[in-house]
Scaffold this active site. Structure first.
Site, PDB file in Angstrom:
ATOM      1  N   CYS A   5     -68.610  29.536  69.068  1.00 12.68           N
ATOM      2  CA  CYS A   5     -68.231  28.923  67.795  1.00 12.68           C
ATOM      3  C   CYS A   5     -69.247  27.855  67.383  1.00 12.68           C
ATOM      4  CB  CYS A   5     -66.834  28.322  67.910  1.00 12.68           C
ATOM      5  SG  CYS A   5     -66.355  27.436  66.439  1.00 12.68           S
ATOM      6  N   HIS A  47     -60.320  23.944  68.564  1.00 16.02           N
ATOM      7  CA  HIS A  47     -60.691  25.277  68.081  1.00 16.02           C
ATOM      8  C   HIS A  47     -59.448  26.062  67.651  1.00 16.02           C
ATOM      9  CE1 HIS A  47     -63.190  28.774  67.418  1.00 16.02           C
ATOM     10  NE2 HIS A  47     -62.191  29.477  67.940  1.00 16.02           N
ATOM     11  N   ASN A  87     -60.992  29.264  53.214  1.00 14.14           N
ATOM     12  CA  ASN A  87     -61.123  30.713  53.290  1.00 14.14           C
ATOM     13  C   ASN A  87     -60.513  31.153  54.606  1.00 14.14           C
ATOM     14  OD1 ASN A  87     -62.665  30.812  50.869  1.00 14.14           O
ATOM     15  ND2 ASN A  87     -64.499  30.247  52.014  1.00 14.14           N
ATOM     16  N   GLY A  93     -62.717  35.810  53.050  1.00 12.96           N
ATOM     17  CA  GLY A  93     -64.154  35.514  53.045  1.00 12.96           C
ATOM     18  C   GLY A  93     -64.574  34.441  54.036  1.00 12.96           C
ATOM     19  N   HIS A  98     -63.501  28.938  62.751  1.00 17.32           N
ATOM     20  CA  HIS A  98     -62.950  27.669  63.235  1.00 17.32           C
ATOM     21  C   HIS A  98     -62.396  27.017  61.974  1.00 17.32           C
ATOM     22  CE1 HIS A  98     -63.415  23.881  65.935  1.00 17.32           C
ATOM     23  NE2 HIS A  98     -62.782  23.496  64.824  1.00 17.32           N
ATOM     24  N   HIS A 100     -61.394  25.225  58.806  1.00 18.51           N
ATOM     25  CA  HIS A 100     -62.086  24.144  58.101  1.00 18.51           C
ATOM     26  C   HIS A 100     -61.691  24.161  56.641  1.00 18.51           C
ATOM     27  CE1 HIS A 100     -64.648  27.742  57.971  1.00 18.51           C
ATOM     28  NE2 HIS A 100     -65.032  27.328  56.771  1.00 18.51           N
TER      29      HIS A 100
HETATM   30  P1  5GP Z   1     -66.531  29.777  55.369  1.00 18.04           P
HETATM   31  O1  5GP Z   1     -67.314  30.879  54.700  1.00 18.04           O
HETATM   32  O2  5GP Z   1     -66.176  30.141  56.787  1.00 18.04           O
HETATM   33  O3  5GP Z   1     -65.348  29.340  54.571  1.00 18.04           O
HETATM   34  O4  5GP Z   1     -67.468  28.505  55.394  1.00 18.04           O
HETATM   35  C1  5GP Z   1     -68.417  28.277  56.388  1.00 18.04           C
HETATM   36  C2  5GP Z   1     -69.373  27.243  55.833  1.00 18.04           C
HETATM   37  O5  5GP Z   1     -70.116  26.725  56.907  1.00 18.04           O
HETATM   38  C3  5GP Z   1     -70.374  27.788  54.813  1.00 18.04           C
HETATM   39  O6  5GP Z   1     -70.216  27.093  53.576  1.00 18.04           O
HETATM   40  C4  5GP Z   1     -71.741  27.514  55.457  1.00 18.04           C
HETATM   41  O7  5GP Z   1     -72.709  27.102  54.536  1.00 18.04           O
HETATM   42  C5  5GP Z   1     -71.406  26.426  56.467  1.00 18.04           C
HETATM   43  N1  5GP Z   1     -72.244  26.436  57.660  1.00 18.04           N
HETATM   44  C6  5GP Z   1     -72.520  27.491  58.467  1.00 18.04           C
HETATM   45  N2  5GP Z   1     -73.297  27.117  59.499  1.00 18.04           N
HETATM   46  C7  5GP Z   1     -73.502  25.779  59.334  1.00 18.04           C
HETATM   47  C8  5GP Z   1     -74.229  24.807  60.104  1.00 18.04           C
HETATM   48  O8  5GP Z   1     -74.840  25.083  61.138  1.00 18.04           O
HETATM   49  N3  5GP Z   1     -74.220  23.527  59.635  1.00 18.04           N
HETATM   50  C9  5GP Z   1     -73.569  23.178  58.491  1.00 18.04           C
HETATM   51  N4  5GP Z   1     -73.627  21.901  58.116  1.00 18.04           N
HETATM   52  N5  5GP Z   1     -72.862  24.064  57.761  1.00 18.04           N
HETATM   53  C10 5GP Z   1     -72.834  25.345  58.181  1.00 18.04           C
HETATM   54 ZN    ZN Z   2     -64.592  26.238  67.294  1.00 16.23          ZN
END
Ligand code: 5GP
Ligand code: ZN
Length: 114
Positions: A5, A47, A87, A93, A98, A100
């Protein structure tokens, strides 16, 4: 990495991030690919894979995330408003499994999903 993760790795300090807030339950940092002038990821320090996994035993983490969102929004000057996006899963999507919450703001959102 303890598990696969990326957010657990950020929490462990194994991957650098731009921290904006931290407490016992929550870590928040700037999204690497911002979709608005303010785009912050608010992440529980546990997690929990996705919103389907929130239950009575871990609900305090989600509550603390929203408490943090109110603090961060004020600190970032978002008194005029903002959006919080989660999401969940494949259809939602979600790309990082994890839990958030995206805190996005700093501009007026013309487009409405709901
Ligand atoms: P999800 O698509 O799961 O809702 O959002 C994941 C978010 O994590 C995305 O907006 C992506 O830009 C962000 N993200 C992915 N990897 C990293 C990282 O290593 N550092 C940071 N700061 N953001 C990340
Ligand atoms: Zn995690």
């Amino acid at each position: 990495m303890l598990n696969d993760c990326i957010f657990c790795a950020i929490l462990a300090g194994e991957i650098p991030s731009s921290k904006v807030y931290e407490d016992e339950y929550v870590f928040a940092f700037r999204d690497i690919n911002p979709q608005a002038p303010v785009h912050i990821l608010v992440v529980p320090k546990k997690h929990i894979p996705c919103a389907l996994d929130i239950d009575a035993d871990n609900a305090v983490y989600t509550a603390k995330c929203f408490e943090a969102i109110a603090k961060i929004a004020k600190a970032e000057g978002l008194e005029k408003g903002f959006r919080v996006v989660n999401n969940c899963g494949e259809d939602g999507g979600q790309s990082v499994m994890h839990l958030h919450f995206h805190l996005i703001g700093g501009r007026k959102f013309a487009e409405k999903i709901i």
